[in-house]
Design a protein around this motif. Structure first.
Motif, PDB file in Angstrom:
ATOM      1  N   PHE A 152       0.870  -1.005   0.065  1.00 42.74           N
ATOM      2  CA  PHE A 152      -0.086   0.070   0.064  1.00 42.74           C
ATOM      3  C   PHE A 152       1.120   1.324  -0.177  1.00 42.74           C
ATOM      4  CE2 PHE A 152      -3.383  -2.910   1.204  1.00 42.74           C
ATOM      5  CZ  PHE A 152      -4.599  -2.118   1.142  1.00 42.74           C
ATOM      6  N   SER A 153       0.140   2.274  -0.629  1.00 45.32           N
ATOM      7  CA  SER A 153       0.787   3.701  -0.340  1.00 45.32           C
ATOM      8  C   SER A 153       0.055   4.069   1.147  1.00 45.32           C
ATOM      9  CB  SER A 153       0.555   4.596  -1.466  1.00 45.32           C
ATOM     10  OG  SER A 153       1.205   4.196  -2.920  1.00 45.32           O
ATOM     11  N   THR A 154       0.918   4.850   1.744  1.00 44.53           N
ATOM     12  CA  THR A 154       0.316   5.095   3.123  1.00 44.53           C
ATOM     13  C   THR A 154       0.866   6.509   3.387  1.00 44.53           C
ATOM     14  OG1 THR A 154       2.559   4.301   4.267  1.00 44.53           O
ATOM     15  CG2 THR A 154       0.596   2.983   3.904  1.00 44.53           C
ATOM     16  N   ALA A 155      -0.113   7.249   4.088  1.00 45.37           N
ATOM     17  CA  ALA A 155       0.024   8.755   4.327  1.00 45.37           C
ATOM     18  C   ALA A 155      -0.874   9.021   5.522  1.00 45.37           C
ATOM     19  CB  ALA A 155      -0.355   9.754   3.237  1.00 45.37           C
ATOM     20  N   GLN A 156      -0.263  10.073   6.558  1.00 49.46           N
ATOM     21  CA  GLN A 156      -1.167  10.383   7.626  1.00 49.46           C
ATOM     22  C   GLN A 156      -1.034  11.985   7.399  1.00 49.46           C
ATOM     23  OE1 GLN A 156       0.055   9.047  11.707  1.00 49.46           O
ATOM     24  NE2 GLN A 156      -0.581  10.732  12.494  1.00 49.46           N
ATOM     25  N   PHE A 157      -2.063  12.450   7.865  1.00 50.71           N
ATOM     26  CA  PHE A 157      -2.443  14.002   7.857  1.00 50.71           C
ATOM     27  C   PHE A 157      -3.072  14.414   8.970  1.00 50.71           C
ATOM     28  CE2 PHE A 157      -2.445  12.582   3.328  1.00 50.71           C
ATOM     29  CZ  PHE A 157      -1.457  13.552   3.100  1.00 50.71           C
ATOM     30  N   GLY A 158      -2.301  15.396  10.007  1.00 48.31           N
ATOM     31  CA  GLY A 158      -3.165  15.935  11.194  1.00 48.31           C
ATOM     32  C   GLY A 158      -2.432  15.480  12.064  1.00 48.31           C
ATOM     33  N   LYS A 159      -3.180  15.141  13.557  1.00 52.24           N
ATOM     34  CA  LYS A 159      -2.532  15.112  14.768  1.00 52.24           C
ATOM     35  C   LYS A 159      -1.967  13.822  14.866  1.00 52.24           C
ATOM     36  CE  LYS A 159      -4.247  14.681  19.513  1.00 52.24           C
ATOM     37  NZ  LYS A 159      -5.581  14.883  20.395  1.00 52.24           N
ATOM     38  N   CYS A 160      -0.599  13.661  15.399  1.00 52.43           N
ATOM     39  CA  CYS A 160      -0.127  12.540  16.047  1.00 52.43           C
ATOM     40  C   CYS A 160       0.068  12.782  17.502  1.00 52.43           C
ATOM     41  CB  CYS A 160       1.275  12.194  15.239  1.00 52.43           C
ATOM     42  SG  CYS A 160       2.385  11.113  15.812  1.00 52.43           S
ATOM     43  N   THR A 219      -6.030  28.560   8.126  1.00 50.64           N
ATOM     44  CA  THR A 219      -6.486  27.587   9.327  1.00 50.64           C
ATOM     45  C   THR A 219      -5.831  26.281   9.081  1.00 50.64           C
ATOM     46  OG1 THR A 219      -8.380  27.030   8.335  1.00 50.64           O
ATOM     47  CG2 THR A 219      -8.614  28.874   9.607  1.00 50.64           C
ATOM     48  N   LEU A 220      -5.595  25.651   9.990  1.00 42.38           N
ATOM     49  CA  LEU A 220      -4.952  24.375   9.836  1.00 42.38           C
ATOM     50  C   LEU A 220      -5.986  23.303   9.335  1.00 42.38           C
ATOM     51  CD1 LEU A 220      -2.861  22.174  10.499  1.00 42.38           C
ATOM     52  CD2 LEU A 220      -3.741  21.868  12.872  1.00 42.38           C
ATOM     53  N   ASN A 221      -7.178  23.359   9.573  1.00 34.93           N
ATOM     54  CA  ASN A 221      -8.307  22.715   9.018  1.00 34.93           C
ATOM     55  C   ASN A 221      -8.157  22.641   7.327  1.00 34.93           C
ATOM     56  OD1 ASN A 221     -10.031  20.829  10.406  1.00 34.93           O
ATOM     57  ND2 ASN A 221     -11.568  22.283  10.991  1.00 34.93           N
ATOM     58  N   PHE A 245      -3.475   3.682   1.845  1.00 33.71           N
ATOM     59  CA  PHE A 245      -4.324   3.865   3.289  1.00 33.71           C
ATOM     60  C   PHE A 245      -3.917   5.321   3.582  1.00 33.71           C
ATOM     61  CE2 PHE A 245      -3.019   3.200   7.916  1.00 33.71           C
ATOM     62  CZ  PHE A 245      -4.329   3.357   8.361  1.00 33.71           C
ATOM     63  N   VAL A 246      -4.790   6.094   4.111  1.00 37.06           N
ATOM     64  CA  VAL A 246      -4.727   7.364   4.425  1.00 37.06           C
ATOM     65  C   VAL A 246      -5.583   7.629   5.903  1.00 37.06           C
ATOM     66  CG1 VAL A 246      -5.426   9.752   3.991  1.00 37.06           C
ATOM     67  CG2 VAL A 246      -4.576   8.452   1.862  1.00 37.06           C
ATOM     68  N   TYR A 247      -4.588   7.963   6.680  1.00 34.00           N
ATOM     69  CA  TYR A 247      -5.122   8.334   8.078  1.00 34.00           C
ATOM     70  C   TYR A 247      -5.359  10.023   8.183  1.00 34.00           C
ATOM     71  CZ  TYR A 247      -5.099   8.565  13.252  1.00 34.00           C
ATOM     72  OH  TYR A 247      -5.241   8.890  14.695  1.00 34.00           O
ATOM     73  N   TYR A 248      -6.518  10.378   8.280  1.00 28.41           N
ATOM     74  CA  TYR A 248      -6.637  11.779   8.375  1.00 28.41           C
ATOM     75  C   TYR A 248      -7.236  12.208   9.644  1.00 28.41           C
ATOM     76  CZ  TYR A 248      -8.431  16.361   6.591  1.00 28.41           C
ATOM     77  OH  TYR A 248      -8.625  17.882   6.438  1.00 28.41           O
ATOM     78  N   ALA A 249      -6.536  12.742  10.505  1.00 29.90           N
ATOM     79  CA  ALA A 249      -7.128  13.162  11.814  1.00 29.90           C
ATOM     80  C   ALA A 249      -6.618  14.687  12.146  1.00 29.90           C
ATOM     81  CB  ALA A 249      -6.107  12.080  12.817  1.00 29.90           C
ATOM     82  N   PRO A 250      -7.658  15.587  11.609  1.00 28.87           N
ATOM     83  CA  PRO A 250      -7.179  16.851  11.770  1.00 28.87           C
ATOM     84  C   PRO A 250      -6.843  17.469  13.024  1.00 28.87           C
ATOM     85  CG  PRO A 250      -9.549  16.541  11.418  1.00 28.87           C
ATOM     86  CD  PRO A 250      -8.980  15.254  11.082  1.00 28.87           C
TER      87      PRO A 250
END
Length: 792
Positions: A152-160, A219-221, A245-250
């Protein structure tokens, strides 16, 4: 772009995937001498891909949103994009989280219970106990790593919020950062919350600054949605056959509740009737939507939560404005997530994308105190009393803007958890742990707008994703034998609304609040509440409650009717707690902030620290100067035109300190929660050339948060004197940095802005020293060398 067409079976479908990385194939056959020989033949190289039926996976996680917040589950916040997604998929009415952000996120990303992966509380409260260490065990590889190693291609955006506090540094280690946890790309922030106007951003592991200012509409959003859309489009443009696989947690809708007025003004006057009326209105809408049964009971408001009518009438306009801003923040979050969903639709891949929309990583947050707050940092420092009713009224127009760091009152949090008891942090009851869930996947979920009432938990998502993608749980990842996942699959419920419930037992625990679910029965005890500062009782004094399977909202405690069942469930809770590293129970609050008490590593030790120009580091990476005397010394070169700009700063507009030059003069500003600014200015300009500039702070002593005397020096000569009347005892900020040579976040002093504040000269080094000394001496190069060697 067209939908990924069904592919014929491929060699990837027969690969053994129990050991990751998948071993390279070894060619055995004729090897020729000359590549031009007609017999030269090798199998073509194929880029790794998952099994052909694996869909794209998009997980969307909203922050700090109670079950009764979003309109898709009957709440007052208008969320049309969430509603649209639910109309094309299914809604889960009995889905659960852990009651707090870091634990829920680590459980989601690993498929294991939060204590199993060392996340018994937020990372900032990590201890040396295995269940609370903040360190993910190597035998529990995250889902992103498993998917990446399967193609999979994988990416995360937002809060860690899963990185141990002592590892949030510019030099790592980075193995628990997103890019060390299976995500090939990361854009977002690391920590519990972010200023929506001045976030501390990272791309990968590199600190970066926003490309615009709040005055330019930043704005960050919006920024996160733009980044996610760009990445998804690029990924499909270059590798259309490769699922992502995208994990989007703003990080929205966590405090601070920041949103432009165009969103919050849509709700003007909507909440003037107060939180008790809001609960009743939400409760009726929830029944109409069917997300609670028609015979469900609205739980009573506990005495610890005041009635709306009991609140000071002078404060009510401020309270109503707090909720207007939160609702606007939620609607903006829905809008930006909707843009990401539209990008998926426009690419023609919506049918082939499994989407999880989790509306809240816990219940709504009651961390804003009974009155709410203009600056959340005052509450986090244990000093909510400094914000009087008069002060809050005077700042009503600044709530939600870059001038505030606001949070709503406890009553609103409780209302947004309708119809349940309690809120975020309180894992004993559904108010803290029951969150709305939407699943959308046209190729696998034919139902449109249906409800699912099976009990599920956030640990079930990873297990389901692997099953949907036709992937096994790996036995070995990166040479480490793996522990099994602890969740169950949700896949049967995708197609069968009456599928048998397979998540039979689940423990809950957070800060001593604990509960157990077993086949519909719940036993629970509330040990403490987040807005009360008094010490909680001994664990053995906690009072347990018992609720029957037909009591949807936990409204009728029947402990007196069935004490034996309660005893059985209490014993089972202890068994589960032992199994998953929940014990020893830890209900400590501020004590766990102290690393010596908590038993966790510190990045910086000793009494001195050197910093250099261009450094931007978190508060945990800086010597603690609070509640003590200290000096800050900078070796600088002042240009002929004179000195201007920031030499060093820590914190920002909502609390901190800064040493800077303005129109040639040296200045020190101590910013007390953005309420008071104590500014000391030199008596004369700093001449051009090389100089040692110093501020000495002599603490009054006698406890925490006291004041102190300020003295400014140039080359050992006193050039200014001032006074700070009060200080912040615990922390300056949740997300602002310590910067050398500029102020990258919100401005710590009102005398300069957030742009154009870089120091106009050169800074050789800055040294922090704890304690008093003879402040007229100069620091020699050999002294700095000894300091550096002592730290090795």
């Amino acid at each position: 772009m067209a939908t990924r067409s069904p592919a014929p079976p491929s060699p990837f479908d027969t690969l053994s995937r129990s050991i990751l990385p998948i071993p390279d194939p070894v060619y055995v056959g004729l090897t020729t001498y000359d590549a031009k020989d007609p017999d030269t033949s090798f199998p073509p190289i194929k880029a790794l891909r998952p099994p052909t039926k694996a869909p794209n996976v998009l997980i969307l996680l909203v922050d700090d949103a109670g079950f009764g917040s979003s309109s898709v589950f009957g709440g007052p916040c208008h969320t049309p994009n969430f509603e649209k997604l639910a109309a094309g998929g299914i809604k889960y009415t009995r889905f659960h989280t852990t009651a707090l952000c870091s634990p829920t996120r680590q459980a989601l990303l690993t498929g294991r219970n939060h204590h199993s992966v060392g996340m018994g509380a937020i990372t900032e409260m990590g201890t040396s106990a295995p269940g609370n260490s903040g360190v993910r065990p190597k035998n529990k590889a995250p889902l992103a790593e498993i998917l990446k190693l399967n193609g999979f291609s994988t990416a995360q955006f937002g809060k860690c919020h899963e990185v141990a506090l002592w590892e949030v540094t510019p030099v790592g280690p980075f193995n628990q950062w997103p890019t060390g946890s299976g995500f090939e790309h990361f854009y977002g922030f690391v920590g519990g919350e972010a200023n929506q106007y001045y976030p501390g951003l990272y791309e990968g592991t590199k600190a970066i600054e926003p490309d615009r200012s709040p005055e330019d509409g930043y704005t960050l959003n919006n920024d996160l949605a733009n980044r996610a859309i760009t990445w998804i489009r690029q990924q499909k443009a270059l590798m259309a056959d490769k699922p992502f696989f995208v994990y989007y947690a703003p990080g929205a809708t966590h405090a601070p509740h920041h949103v432009p007025a165009e969103w919050s003004d849509r709700y003007k006057g909507r909440f003037d009737a107060g939180w008790d009326v809001l609960r009743e209105e939400t409760f009726e809408r929830q029944k109409q939507l069917g997300v609670i049964p028609a015979d469900a009971q609205l739980t009573a408001r506990h005495d610890e939560i005041p009635a709306w009518d009991a609140m000071d009438d002078a404060l009510k306009p401020v309270l109503a404005r707090q909720m207007e801003i939160y609702a606007g923040f939620m609607e903006q979050t829905d809008h930006e997530i909707g843009r990401v969903l539209d990008a998926v639709r426009d690419l023609g891949i919506m049918d082939d994308t499994l989407i999880y929309l989790i509306i809240g990583d816990n219940g709504a947050s009651a961390e804003g105190t009974i009155n709410g707050c203009f600056n959340e940092m005052a509450t986090l420092n244990g000093m909510p009393g400094i914000e009087t009713v008069e002060f809050l009224r005077s700042r009503i127009d600044d709530f939600g803007t870059p001038k505030a760091y606001n949070h709503y009152a406890v009553g609103w949090a409780h209302a947004l958890c309708t119809p349940y008891q309690w809120t975020k942090q309180i894992a004993s009851h559904w108010g803290g742990t029951r969150n709305g869930l939407v699943v959308h996947w046209p190729n696998g979920v034919e139902a449109k707008g249906e409800l699912r009432h099976q009990f599920h938990h956030v640990i079930d998502i990873a297990k389901t994703v692997l099953e949907v993608c036709h992937l096994p749980e790996p036995a070995i990842v990166n040479s480490i034998a793996q522990a099994p996942f602890e969740g169950v699959t949700m896949l049967p419920t995708f197609t069968d609304p009456k599928a048998p419930e397979n998540h039979r037992v689940q423990y809950f625990e957070m800060m001593g609040n604990r509960g157990l679910y077993l086949d519909g029965w719940t036993a629970c005890t509330r040990h403490r509440t987040p807005w009360k500062a008094d010490a909680p009782p001994p664990f053995d004094d906690d009072v347990w409650e018992l609720y029957a399977p037909d009591d949807w909202t936990q409204s009728s405690n029947i402990v007196d009717q069935d004490p034996k069942r309660l005893a059985d469930l209490q014993r089972l809770w202890l068994i589960e707690a032992t199994k998953y590293n929940v014990v020893p129970l830890d209900d400590r609050g501020f004590e766990r902030v102290n690393p010596d008490i908590a038993g966790r590593p510190q990045v910086i030790t000793g009494n001195s620290q050197l910093l250099f120009q261009g450094m931007r580091v978190t508060e945990a990476c800086v010597l603690t100067l609070k509640n003590k005397s200290y000096t800050v010394t900078a070796q600088v070169t002042v240009p002929e035109a004179g000195a201007d700009g920031v030499i060093i700063t820590q914190g920002g507009e909502y609390g901190g300190w800064t040493l800077y030059c303005l129109q040639g003069r040296l200045k020190y500003c101590y910013n007390f929660f953005g309420i008071e600014h104590y500014i000391t200015t030199s008596d004369s300009d700093i001449p051009s050339g090389d100089h040692q500039l110093r501020v000495a702070f002599k603490y009054d002593g006698g406890g925490l948060a006291k004041g102190g005397d300020v003295t400014l020096f140039c080359d050992g000569t006193q050039i200014g004197k001032g006074r700070v009347e009060q200080t912040q005892p615990m922390g300056y900020s949740a997300d602002e940095a310590c910067d050398v040579g500029g102020d990258t976040g919100s401005p710590a002093s009102p005398e300069y802005g957030n742009t154009g504040n870089r120091f106009t000269g050169d800074i050789a080094w800055v040294q922090l020293d704890i304690g008093e000394d003879n402040h007229d001496h100069l620091i020699k190069p050999e002294d700095r060398l000894k300091l550096a060697m002592a730290r090795q």
